[in-house]
Design a protein around this motif. Structure first.
Motif, PDB file in Angstrom:
ATOM      1  N   MET A   1       1.512  -7.159   5.440  1.00 32.89           N
ATOM      2  CA  MET A   1       2.285  -6.205   6.213  1.00 32.89           C
ATOM      3  C   MET A   1       3.541  -6.849   6.800  1.00 32.89           C
ATOM      4  N   ARG A   2       3.453  -8.107   7.208  1.00 32.40           N
ATOM      5  CA  ARG A   2       4.661  -8.793   7.676  1.00 32.40           C
ATOM      6  C   ARG A   2       5.670  -8.918   6.537  1.00 32.40           C
ATOM      7  N   SER A   3       5.182  -9.163   5.325  1.00 36.44           N
ATOM      8  CA  SER A   3       6.079  -9.233   4.167  1.00 36.44           C
ATOM      9  C   SER A   3       6.805  -7.917   3.962  1.00 36.44           C
ATOM     10  N   LEU A   4       6.088  -6.815   4.120  1.00 38.87           N
ATOM     11  CA  LEU A   4       6.713  -5.508   3.933  1.00 38.87           C
ATOM     12  C   LEU A   4       7.711  -5.224   5.059  1.00 38.87           C
TER      13      LEU A   4
ATOM     14  N   ARG B   1      13.225   1.051  -2.290  1.00 39.22           N
ATOM     15  CA  ARG B   1      12.473   2.020  -1.496  1.00 39.22           C
ATOM     16  C   ARG B   1      11.128   2.354  -2.146  1.00 39.22           C
ATOM     17  N   ILE B   2      11.139   2.569  -3.443  1.00 39.66           N
ATOM     18  CA  ILE B   2       9.917   2.923  -4.178  1.00 39.66           C
ATOM     19  C   ILE B   2       8.896   1.791  -4.102  1.00 39.66           C
ATOM     20  N   GLU B   3       9.360   0.568  -4.352  1.00 38.30           N
ATOM     21  CA  GLU B   3       8.434  -0.569  -4.397  1.00 38.30           C
ATOM     22  C   GLU B   3       7.819  -0.861  -3.030  1.00 38.30           C
ATOM     23  N   ILE B   4       8.613  -0.776  -1.975  1.00 40.45           N
ATOM     24  CA  ILE B   4       8.075  -1.015  -0.634  1.00 40.45           C
ATOM     25  C   ILE B   4       6.997   0.011  -0.310  1.00 40.45           C
ATOM     26  N   ASP B   5       7.278   1.284  -0.593  1.00 38.80           N
ATOM     27  CA  ASP B   5       6.305   2.322  -0.263  1.00 38.80           C
ATOM     28  C   ASP B   5       5.025   2.175  -1.077  1.00 38.80           C
ATOM     29  N   MET B   6       5.147   1.802  -2.345  1.00 45.83           N
ATOM     30  CA  MET B   6       3.951   1.588  -3.159  1.00 45.83           C
ATOM     31  C   MET B   6       3.128   0.424  -2.617  1.00 45.83           C
ATOM     32  N   ALA B   7       3.805  -0.667  -2.284  1.00 45.56           N
ATOM     33  CA  ALA B   7       3.094  -1.847  -1.776  1.00 45.56           C
ATOM     34  C   ALA B   7       2.423  -1.549  -0.439  1.00 45.56           C
ATOM     35  N   ARG B   8       3.090  -0.765   0.407  1.00 44.22           N
ATOM     36  CA  ARG B   8       2.499  -0.414   1.700  1.00 44.22           C
ATOM     37  C   ARG B   8       1.222   0.411   1.502  1.00 44.22           C
ATOM     38  N   LEU B   9       1.274   1.377   0.613  1.00 40.42           N
ATOM     39  CA  LEU B   9       0.096   2.213   0.378  1.00 40.42           C
ATOM     40  C   LEU B   9      -1.071   1.380  -0.156  1.00 40.42           C
ATOM     41  N   LEU B  10      -0.778   0.452  -1.038  1.00 45.91           N
ATOM     42  CA  LEU B  10      -1.835  -0.408  -1.574  1.00 45.91           C
ATOM     43  C   LEU B  10      -2.427  -1.288  -0.476  1.00 45.91           C
ATOM     44  N   THR B  11      -1.568  -1.781   0.416  1.00 49.63           N
ATOM     45  CA  THR B  11      -2.045  -2.632   1.498  1.00 49.63           C
ATOM     46  C   THR B  11      -2.877  -1.834   2.498  1.00 49.63           C
ATOM     47  N   LEU B  12      -2.440  -0.634   2.836  1.00 43.63           N
ATOM     48  CA  LEU B  12      -3.208   0.209   3.748  1.00 43.63           C
ATOM     49  C   LEU B  12      -4.550   0.591   3.133  1.00 43.63           C
ATOM     50  N   ARG B  13      -4.568   0.802   1.836  1.00 40.17           N
ATOM     51  CA  ARG B  13      -5.842   1.116   1.171  1.00 40.17           C
ATOM     52  C   ARG B  13      -6.802  -0.056   1.281  1.00 40.17           C
ATOM     53  N   ALA B  14      -6.292  -1.268   1.068  1.00 41.35           N
ATOM     54  CA  ALA B  14      -7.142  -2.454   1.195  1.00 41.35           C
ATOM     55  C   ALA B  14      -7.666  -2.582   2.627  1.00 41.35           C
ATOM     56  N   ALA B  15      -6.792  -2.348   3.610  1.00 42.82           N
ATOM     57  CA  ALA B  15      -7.210  -2.430   5.008  1.00 42.82           C
ATOM     58  C   ALA B  15      -8.290  -1.401   5.309  1.00 42.82           C
TER      59      ALA B  15
ATOM     60  N   ILE C   1      -7.894  -6.740  -1.910  1.00 36.72           N
ATOM     61  CA  ILE C   1      -7.274  -7.812  -1.128  1.00 36.72           C
ATOM     62  C   ILE C   1      -6.467  -8.729  -2.044  1.00 36.72           C
ATOM     63  N   ALA C   2      -7.058  -9.093  -3.193  1.00 39.07           N
ATOM     64  CA  ALA C   2      -6.341  -9.946  -4.142  1.00 39.07           C
ATOM     65  C   ALA C   2      -5.092  -9.245  -4.674  1.00 39.07           C
ATOM     66  N   GLN C   3      -5.192  -7.937  -4.903  1.00 45.71           N
ATOM     67  CA  GLN C   3      -4.039  -7.191  -5.431  1.00 45.71           C
ATOM     68  C   GLN C   3      -2.856  -7.236  -4.466  1.00 45.71           C
ATOM     69  N   ILE C   4      -3.123  -7.014  -3.185  1.00 42.81           N
ATOM     70  CA  ILE C   4      -1.996  -6.977  -2.253  1.00 42.81           C
ATOM     71  C   ILE C   4      -1.374  -8.352  -2.071  1.00 42.81           C
ATOM     72  N   LYS C   5      -2.179  -9.417  -2.261  1.00 40.71           N
ATOM     73  CA  LYS C   5      -1.620 -10.761  -2.144  1.00 40.71           C
ATOM     74  C   LYS C   5      -0.661 -11.065  -3.270  1.00 40.71           C
ATOM     75  N   VAL C   6      -0.828 -10.420  -4.399  1.00 37.52           N
ATOM     76  CA  VAL C   6       0.137 -10.550  -5.503  1.00 37.52           C
ATOM     77  C   VAL C   6       1.328  -9.628  -5.264  1.00 37.52           C
TER      78      VAL C   6
END
Length: 403
Positions: free
Chosen positions: A264-267, A305-319, A334-339
Motif C-alpha cells: 500500500m505504501r508503494s501504491l 491510472r489503470i495499473e494503480i487501480d488494478m494493483a490497489r484492488l488486488l492488494t485490498l483483496r489480499a488484505a 500475498i505473493a501476487q501483490i508483492k510482485v
C-alpha cells in the motif's frame, strides 16, 4: 468483498489526509535541509516534531491489527491509511508506523513474553526507541532464508551469537536499542525448525555496526541499512522469542501484514508520482503544446491510472482474505501483490521521470529517490522470482490429481 470503507476508516483517512497536507508534505524540504546541514546520523528536529503532533492528534500506532496496543484496525482497514503515508518521502515514521519497527512490534505483540513486551515493546509503541531486524547475510543467497549460517547457540544460561548480517535497516539510527537476530540453532532439525529469533540489545559486547550501506547512492540517514557483525555476543536465554527453532514460524506471522503495508505504501508512492506527472504534463510546453497533448503522453497517464487501480484492488483483496481466512489461505494473493505493487509503482514513476526530463533524475524532485526505493523493494521482501514460483506452485496444486 465490500470495497466501501467503513465510517471509522473514512474518518481516519480524512484526518490522515489533513495531517499529510498540513504537516508532512511541507516538512519534506526542512527534513532534507536538516540532514544536509547537521549530523546525518542523528534524529532530525522536524521528524521528532511531526511525531509529537501526530501522537497528539491520535494518529499513532495505527498499524497493529487485533491488538489493545494500537488502533485495532484490520489489515483491510489499515491499508488505505498506509497508502496515504506512502505518498511522502518522510514515510510512515511521523505516525510510528514505519518498518522495521512495525514488524518487530507485531512480533513482540504476538510472540513476545511479558518481560520482553515491557522492556522493548512499550518503548517502541511510545516512539522512544527504534529497532532493527537482522536476517539477510552477505555470504549466502538470502532469497532462500534456510541458507542462513549466522548462529545462535545455547551455552549454559546464555545464547552465544556469531555471524555477519547486512541490510539491517535501522541499526545505524542512534535511537535503535534492540535487534531481532535470526540465526541457525540446530542444523540437524527439520529444515524450517533449525533457526531461532533472539532479541539482542545493540549495546551488547560483540555487536559491531560496521557501515551503512547505500541504495543506489542513497544512505537513508538517519535510519540507514547497516552491515553488522556479531562476535561471541552473549545474551540471556530469556531473550529468545517464542522458543528455540521457532524462527520461521515467527517469520511467517511477521511477513503477512508487513507485505500489505509495503504494497500500500508503494501504491501511495505511485499515486504521488502520477500526480506529479499530471501537473508536469499540463504546465510544461514543448513544440507549442502542453506535454499532455504530445505523443503518447495521455496514453501513459491513462495506463498509470489503470495499473494503480488494478494493483490497489488486488492488494485490498489480499488484505480482506488475510483478515477473514488467515495468511495461509491468502498465501498466493500475498505473493501476487508483492510482485505487482512495486512493479506497477516502478512503471508509473518511470513515466513521471520521462515527463520531467532532466528534473526527473535529479534531486529537485522526489522521483529518483522513489524509483530507487521501489526497485529495492523487489528484493527486500523477497525477489520476484521467489514469489512467482510460489504463485505457480499454489496454482498447479489446484490441478494435481488426488492420490
Amino acid at each position: 468483498m465490500d470495497f466501501a470503507y467503513s465510517s471509522r476508516v473514512e474518518a481516519l483517512r480524512a484526518r490522515v489526509v489533513a495531517f499529510m497536507h498540513a504537516e508532512v508534505f511541507p516538512a519534506e524540504e526542512r527534513f532534507a535541509q536538516e540532514l544536509a546541514q547537521g549530523e546525518r546520523w542523528q534524529p532530525t528536529r522536524i521528524m521528532e516534531l511531526l511525531k509529537e503532533r501526530a501522537r497528539a492528534e491520535g494518529l499513532w500506532n495505527l498499524f497493529l491489527p487485533e491488538s489493545e496496543f494500537g488502533a485495532g484496525l484490520t489489515n483491510l482497514e489499515y491499508a488505505p491509511l498506509a497508502e496515504l503515508m506512502g505518498q511522502s518521502m518522510l514515510g510512515s515514521e511521523p505516525f510510528n508506523c514505519s518498518a522495521p519497527d512495525t514488524g518487530n512490534m507485531e512480533v513482540l505483540v504476538r510472540y513476545g513474553s511479558e518481560q520482553q513486551k515491557q522492556r522493548w515493546l512499550i518503548p517502541l509503541l511510545e516512539g522512544r526507541i527504534r529497532s532493527a531486524f537482522a536476517m539477510t547475510e552477505p555470504e549466502v543467497a538470502s532469497s532462500d532464508a534456510t541458507n542462513m549460517r549466522a548462529t545462535a547457540m545455547i551455552d549454559g544460561q546464555h545464547w552465544v551469537i556469531n555471524g555477519r548480517k547486512w541490510w539491517t535497516s535501522g541499526a545505524c539510527d542512534p535511537r535503535c536499542e534492540v535487534l531481532i537476530f535470526m540465526g541457525l540453532t540446530d542444523p540437524e532439525a527439520p529444515r524450517h525448525q533449525q533457526h531461532s529469533m533472539v532479541l539482542v540489545p545493540i549495546d551488547t559486547p560483540g555487536v559491531k555496526v560496521i557501515r551503512p550501506l547505500t541504495v543506489f547512492g542513497y544512505d537513508d540517514a538517519p535510519h540507514g541499512h547497516a552491515e553488522v557483525v556479531f562476535d561471541e555476543v552473549r545474551v540471556p536465554l530469556d531473550h529468545v522469542i517464542l522458543g528455540p527453532g521457532r524462527g520461521f514460524e515467527i517469520a511467517q506471522g511477521r511477513l503477512g501484514p508487513g507485505r500489505i503495508h509495503h504494497c500500500m505504501r508503494s501504491l501511495g508512492m505511485a499515486e504521488r508520482a502520477l500526480s506529479l506527472a499530471c501537473q508536469r504534463a499540463l504546465s510544461r510546453q514543448a513544440f507549442g503544446k502542453p506535454l499532455a497533448r504530445l505523443g503518447g503522453n495521455a496514453d501513459l497517464i491513462a495506463e498509470s491510472r489503470i495499473e494503480i487501480d488494478m494493483a490497489r484492488l488486488l492488494t485490498l483483496r489480499a488484505a480482506d482474505m488475510m483478515d477473514r481466512l488467515g495468511n495461509k489461505v491468502a498465501r498466493s494473493e500475498i505473493a501476487q501483490i508483492k510482485v505487482v505493487a512495486p512493479n506497477v509503482a516502478l512503471r508509473v514513476i518511470d513515466r513521471a521521470i520521462q515527463l520531467h526530463g532532466g528534473a526527473g533524475v535529479s534531486a529537485d524532485t522526489p522521483l529518483a529517490y522513489m524509483y530507487a526505493m521501489q526497485r529495492t523493494l523487489r528484493l527486500a521482501d523477497g525477489p520476484d522470482e521467489v514469489h512467482r514460483a510460489a504463485i505457480a506452485k499454489y496454482e498447479l496444486e489446484r490441478y494435481r490429481a488426488p492420490h
